[in-house]
Design a protein around this motif. Sequence first.
Motif, PDB file in Angstrom:
ATOM      1  N   THR A  71      61.729  16.273  82.930  1.00 54.48           N
ATOM      2  CA  THR A  71      62.905  17.333  82.701  1.00 54.48           C
ATOM      3  C   THR A  71      62.237  18.316  81.168  1.00 54.48           C
ATOM      4  O   THR A  71      62.467  17.229  80.104  1.00 54.48           O
ATOM      5  N   TYR A  72      62.046  19.155  81.577  1.00 57.65           N
ATOM      6  CA  TYR A  72      61.531  19.885  80.210  1.00 57.65           C
ATOM      7  C   TYR A  72      61.882  21.356  80.039  1.00 57.65           C
ATOM      8  O   TYR A  72      61.932  21.867  81.078  1.00 57.65           O
ATOM      9  N   LYS A  73      62.715  21.525  78.838  1.00 62.81           N
ATOM     10  CA  LYS A  73      63.139  23.239  79.226  1.00 62.81           C
ATOM     11  C   LYS A  73      62.396  23.960  77.737  1.00 62.81           C
ATOM     12  O   LYS A  73      62.601  23.604  77.135  1.00 62.81           O
ATOM     13  N   TYR A  74      61.853  25.103  78.355  1.00 59.27           N
ATOM     14  CA  TYR A  74      60.998  25.885  77.792  1.00 59.27           C
ATOM     15  C   TYR A  74      61.957  26.851  77.462  1.00 59.27           C
ATOM     16  O   TYR A  74      63.138  26.630  78.215  1.00 59.27           O
ATOM     17  N   PRO A  75      61.548  27.698  76.444  1.00 61.05           N
ATOM     18  CA  PRO A  75      62.628  28.812  76.115  1.00 61.05           C
ATOM     19  C   PRO A  75      63.553  29.234  77.045  1.00 61.05           C
ATOM     20  O   PRO A  75      64.787  29.393  77.134  1.00 61.05           O
TER      21      PRO A  75
END
Length: 128
Positions: A71-75
Amino acid sequence: MKAIKVTCAIIHFDDKILAVQRSTKMKLPLKWEFAGGKIEQGESEIECIKREIAEELNIKIEINERLTPVTYKYPDFKIKLIPFIAKHFSGELKLKEHSDFVIANKEELNNLDWAEADLPILKEFLAL
């Protein structure tokens, strides 16, 4: 912010691996990634990755193994990337959405400018 569920495939062409480069029109333009796409409602992860690869690359794959999801949060968005190791089964590779591709040795994959969400997947794959 809800995570978008996306599958991706580390596709073996014999002893080499496929990586694709995002087009200038896509989010994260010109970053490299493992091909895949969003899971549609009512679709399993396996159904999704097989459909996406057929649609985007014009090939059929055989799934071998599922790796650890990331799980990765980009801007401006968050994704849950669900990776599979697969092998090319049939069809001639034709890019429909991406700007470029490489079929590279495992060691060469580190030289590409990867999308951030793909980096932990690349690391896990290279450690196998």
